[in-house]
Design an enzyme around this catalytic site. Structure first.
Site, PDB file in Angstrom:
ATOM      1  N   GLY A 110     -21.870 -14.805   0.394  1.00 47.67           N
ATOM      2  CA  GLY A 110     -23.245 -15.254   0.597  1.00 47.67           C
ATOM      3  C   GLY A 110     -23.768 -14.777   1.945  1.00 47.67           C
ATOM      4  N   SER A 111     -24.560 -15.623   2.589  1.00 44.08           N
ATOM      5  CA  SER A 111     -25.336 -15.191   3.767  1.00 44.08           C
ATOM      6  C   SER A 111     -24.480 -14.720   4.938  1.00 44.08           C
ATOM      7  CB  SER A 111     -26.223 -16.339   4.230  1.00 44.08           C
ATOM      8  OG  SER A 111     -27.022 -16.764   3.163  1.00 44.08           O
TER       9      SER A 111
END
Lengths: 699, 400
Positions: free
Chosen positions: A307-308
């Site tokens: 993810g981020s």
């Protein structure tokens, strides 16, 4: 036959030829004997001498004590103890029923079952049967006291982990035969094991040995880890608390020194006690599968979508390739972008932000736009340079290289997924190492766990030589650091802020892929935070990954506080100078300062509860020091100074555990129970100090 | 002037060498068991040394004594009577190792009459066959009495039971009858009762059957019936070509039974290797050659037959003992002449060699005596019988 009359007839005397015949027969006999001698002494020499040796010699294999596993400060994380195992020679048992009854009592076995086992062994004419292996000293003494005929003892070494579950996934464990089955124990089994020796006994026909030749066993080597016992403890404490709060499936924390690649802590929850590794999963209710899961090491065996946190790759690439500047404005298109027909949303819609703020706000749109600027090929190149898609080489078995498709096999939509950390699988170790590259001015140090390998006599035979390679320029790294710092200042990871230290990092929240539907799950998430502190000259990189938290699932909410807790405790311990103004609230500051000695304090509590004998002495010590009982005994008297606990009356094992926990070097003499110690209880001691304890057996 | 007669020095040297070698080997083989049983490793070697000294004395006596004395009727019959008496008396003493073989005097002194029987038989048969010279082929006159005396001794010894020595007595009797010229058909008849005797023995003592089977495949029952043979084979085999070195053997450490007596050859094999065993075998071969040479040169038929009986008795026993050790024949307890531990055996063997040396001493050139010894003419025989003790000039060696 009729008697014939005597005849005086001269005929040749037969004596001469007949004598010759007798001699000939005897000579032929001699030749046969000579032939047989040659056959036996030349032809069958190998077979016959081997058979003779087999009955004349007995070889007893001896094993060397397994080497120690130490933390970076030389504190024992694993050591081998000599313990007694008992076996039965069934034919020597006189009264099976009586023996079984008495043994069962001591060994907590069912007497009829034991008796049946002994009888069947007797019937099968077996010569050897294990009765109980690796008994503790008390039980061994009681079995010995029975003085049963046919019950014999054999010294075996047992692997002992004085800190229990501490660093279990790093250390691994051994089987009954002392072979490493997991972790460092397995990875460096050969070095730890040393070379077995042998004692050759020359015995006579009455089974008495009259001579022996010993080939000494070569003691195993010791392995010094990069792990710091206290940092590891802090990481595990923080994880344990997070597990309680989030009810997550599992959690991982890694503390890495970015300048050296040394892993100071690698913790997973849930964990297990390597002392009892065989019994994990044997308990009722635990399925075999679950037991295996606990022993696996998620930090490098689990692949998750980052993810981020993965956005640092796209941002680094764009900055390095001069395709973006931190203060440049980028339109986040109110949180929506269409890439090859696929619409991607931000969790919070943003308008136009600086690139720096886009990272702080974790804008997917900005990451994708930067990714498109860099282009697939170059982005793939950066991904590889940060160490993704390849094993990090950390010295543990079972490491995976993650999931990274070759750029040629990327879908057109991949450029809309990969920059924000989807369509890619990483491990926590890879993630920590990637952030380490930014923290270390653009140079990625290979993460590693083994500092050095020492011979039993302490000479170093092997030293860590981590690979280093530049991922991005120092300038780019310098630009990225304040950007990542702003994540904690005004972005998604405010809860990662530290008191007194500047912090940088990135949160990540990824949906897990449902294995049945192959689509993103809406209930299962992986929350992560990877960060470092202090920003200018980072002492540690800490990666926290929480798998399937229940309730709150944002990395900033779930993982960042874990980072905070670990960093808050670890940075002062590592003597890192605070680089930020303390918080406005002095009370808070004080509270934090007290956390550092928490390790010793918590153990003091545990220890105090554990040991009755010691409690008797506690008030006395407390009085002398004029303080409260529990705090006095282990109260930190200085930076790393402690007060010597009373170890009298304890077994070697328990004493070793306490010493290992306090980072004291134990010099034990004798066996049995401690009766004399130096220094005296309550004396001021320092971590790493040598403690002498005499053990003895009372009657 | 008649020069001093000289015995065959080669025969003398071989015998002395073998006996001394025996003392040394007895020490090596018996040290562990002596230490275990008697508290000193020298227990057996001291005894063997003493017996060997006494044996040398006996050999010297036999050498100096004119063997013709043994031809005297009273001596031959007296000896036979005494032997039979002692062989019967043996049964009055307790069993050792499951057999009545010894007459014991006090605690440590004992006497084995079966050893005496071998010499008695050789003397008695040599005398009888000389008197029956030319009549060897007559069944009742010559063959039957010889077989009767041999059979009596064989049965008495076999009853102890000591089958090995009984067999040796049979071999001596058979050899003498054969060499003297008995009819082959008669000798064939003799084998019949011998076979019946052996068969009966096997039926009466079933464990002998087991022992016999063990000889065919000792490894099949290595812990039971084949134990002795297996241990013996391992000892011999592990010696290899050069052996483990004197006193370095391991099998004598209570693996190999009777290491210092019946199985001493196995210890020789283990410690001195093929070199040692072949040399020892060669020594007995040399002994055979010199002994038979002495027999052929003996001045009269009695001397010839007596010498032959002594030589074949000793050599056949040695070969039989080796064959047992090497598992060529079933196990029979019988000592290796000169080498094995045993007082009676050592003394009588050495005395017998003394007699043999005396015969060799009186031997003359072969051609001179052909008439005397091999004549079947009655008058020649009569002359020979009345011949006074020979005093002859010494013949240099190597003339024959």
């Amino acid at each position: 036959m009729p008697e014939r009359p005597a005849q005086f007839k001269v005929h040749p005397d037969p004596s001469r030829p007949r004598t010759s015949l007798v001699v000939t027969v005897l000579i032929i006999w001699m030749l046969i004997i000579g032939g047989q001698l040659v056959r036996l002494q030349v032809g069958q020499y190998d077979v016959l001498s081997a058979r003779a040796r087999r009955q004349q010699q007995q070889t007893v294999e001896t094993t060397a004590p397994r080497g120690l596993i130490l933390d970076r400060a030389g504190r024992e994380l694993a050591r081998s103890l000599e313990v007694d195992s008992f076996f039965v020679v069934p034919s020597e048992l006189t009264d099976v029923h009586d023996a079984a009854t008495r043994l069962a009592l001591v060994l907590d076995l069912k007497a009829p079952e034991l008796e049946a086992r002994l009888r069947s062994a007797q019937d099968a004419k077996r010569k050897f049967l294990w009765l109980a292996r690796q008994l503790d000293a008390d039980k061994a003494e009681r079995v010995r006291a029975l003085q049963l005929a046919g019950v014999h003892t054999q010294k075996e070494t047992k692997r002992y982990y004085p800190n229990g579950s501490l660093a279990a996934h790093v250390l691994g464990f051994v089987g009954t035969d002392d072979a490493g089955l997991a972790g460092i124990e397995r990875m460096r089994d050969a070095a730890l094991k040393g070379d077995g020796g042998a004692v050759r006994l020359d015995g006579d026909g009455l089974r008495r040995a009259y001579d022996s030749h010993e080939q000494a066993a070569q003691a195993g080597r010791s392995i010094v880890l990069t792990i710091d016992q206290n940092v590891q403890y802090q990481a595990e404490q923080a994880l344990g608390a997070a597990m309680e709060q989030t009810h997550a499936k599992s959690a991982t924390a890694i503390v890495l020194d970015p300048h050296t690649g040394e892993i100071l802590a690698l913790a997973n929850a849930p964990t297990f006690d390597p002392n009892d590794a065989r019994r994990v999963g044997a308990q009722a209710g635990d399925s075999e599968h679950a037991a295996q899961d606990v022993k696996r090491n998620p930090a490098l065996e689990n692949i998750y979508e980052p993810g981020s946190t993965f956005k640092i790759v796209a941002f680094s690439a764009a900055l390095e390739e001069k395709l973006a500047r931190p203060e440049e404005l980028i339109d986040c298109q109110m949180g929506s972008i269409t890439v090859f027909g696929r619409v991607v949303h931000d969790s919070h819609p943003h308008g136009t932000l600086t690139v720096s703020d886009a990272l702080a706000m974790s804008s997917n749109v900005a990451a994708i736009k930067l990714g498109i600027r860099v282009g697939s090929a170059r982005l793939y190149d950066y991904i590889r340079r940060f160490g993704f898609g390849a094993k990090t080489g950390v010295e543990l078995p079972g490491e995976t290289k993650g999931l990274l498709r070759d750029v040629k096999r990327w879908q057109p939509t991949s450029i809309g997924s990969i920059p924000m950390g989807q369509e890619i699988g990483v491990t926590a170790v890879q993630m920590a190492a990637a952030f380490g590259a930014i923290a270390n001015d653009g140079v990625r140090m290979q993460p590693h766990l083994i500092r050095e390998v020492r011979e039993a006599d302490s000479t170093t035979v092997e030293q860590a030589q981590p690979e280093a390679h530049r991922v991005i320029s120092a300038e780019t790294a310098a630009k990225l650091k304040p950007m990542l710092e702003s994540v904690t200042v005004k972005g998604t990871a405010k809860r990662a802020q530290l008191d007194g230290y500047t912090t940088a990092g990135k949160t990540g929240t990824a949906q897990k892929i449902d294995p049945r539907t192959h689509t993103y799950s809406h209930t299962k998430f992986v929350a992560s935070f990877v960060g470092f502190a202090p920003v200018e000259n980072p002492a540690v990189v800490i990666a926290v990954v929480i798998d399937e938290p229940a309730g709150a699932y944002y990395g900033g909410e779930v993982a960042a506080p874990v980072f905070q807790q670990i960093a808050t405790n670890v940075l002062p311990y590592l003597n890192v100078e605070p680089d930020a103004e303390p918080d406005q609230q002095p009370a808070h500051r004080e509270q934090l300062a007290e956390v550092a000695p928490e390790l010793q304090h918590a153990r003091a509590v545990e220890q105090a509860q554990m040991n009755d004998a010691q409690q008797a002495l506690l008030p006395e010590v407390a009085e002398r020091n004029g303080g409260e009982v529990r705090e006095v005994v282990y109260a930190p008297a200085g930076e790393r100074a402690l007060l010597m606990p009373d170890l009298r009356g304890q077994s070697v094992r328990d004493a070793a555990r306490v010493c290992a926990q306090l980072g004291l070097e134990l010099e034990a003499r004798g066996e049995g129970r401690a009766w004399q110690q130096s220094p005296e209880p309550g004396a001021r001691i320092e971590s790493g100090q040598v403690v002498r304890i005499d053990f003895g057996r009372s009657d | 002037m008649a020069r001093k007669l000289q015995a065959d020095e080669w025969l003398f040297a071989t015998t002395v060498g073998l006996a001394l070698f025996g003392v040394v080997m007895v020490y090596s083989a018996s040290a562990p068991i002596a230490l275990q049983q008697n508290g000193t490793q020298y227990h057996y070697v001291i005894r063997q040394g003493l017996w060997t000294l006494i044996g040398f004395g006996a050999m010297f006596v036999g050498m100096r004594l004119d063997y013709s004395l043994l031809r005297r009727g009273w001596l031959a019959y007296g000896l036979l009577a005494l032997t039979v008496l002692l062989l019967v008396a043996v049964f009055g003493f307790g069993k050792i190792n499951g057999a009545h073989r010894w007459i014991r005097f006090g605690q440590s002194l004992s006497f084995q009459p079966s050893e005496l029987a071998k010499l008695t038989l050789a003397i008695f048969l040599a005398r009888l066959l000389e008197r029956r010279a030319g009549e060897e082929q007559l069944f009742w006159r010559t063959f039957a009495p010889c077989v009767a005396v041999t059979g009596l001794l064989v049965v008495l010894v076999a009853g102890e039971p000591d089958l090995g020595t009984a067999m040796m007595l049979g071999v001596v009797g058979l050899t003498l009858l054969f060499a003297a010229g008995a009819r082959l058909q008669h000798l064939g008849l003799m084998l019949a009762p011998a076979l019946v005797g052996v068969a009966g023995m096997i039926l009466l003592f079933p464990w002998r059957v087991k022992r016999f089977m063990a000889f065919l495949d000792p490894w099949a029952d290595a812990q039971g019936a084949g134990f002795q043979v297996v241990q013996s084979l391992m000892a011999v085999g592990s010696g290899g070509v050069h052996g483990l070195g004197f006193a370095q053997g391991k099998q004598k450490l209570f693996f190999l039974p009777f290491a210092h007596s019946d199985f001493i050859f196995a210890v020789v094999g283990e410690e001195l290797g093929l070199v040692g065993t072949l040399l020892l075998l060669g020594a007995f071969g040399f002994f055979l050659w010199r002994g038979v040479r002495a027999a052929r040169r003996a001045p009269d038929r009695f001397g010839m037959l007596l010498a032959l009986g002594i030589v074949t008795g000793i050599v056949a026993q040695a070969l039989f003992n080796m064959s047992v050790v090497l598992s060529l024949v079933p196990t029979k307890g019988i000592p290796l002449p000169f080498v094995s531990y045993g007082g009676t055996s050592t003394v009588f063997m050495l005395f017998a060699v003394g007699v043999l040396l005396n015969i060799s001493q009186q031997g003359t050139a072969l051609n001179d005596l052909t008439m005397l010894r091999y004549a079947s003419d009655a008058s020649v025989i009569a002359n020979a019988r009345r011949r006074a003790p020979v005093v002859q000039e010494w013949q240099p060696e190597g003339r024959g």
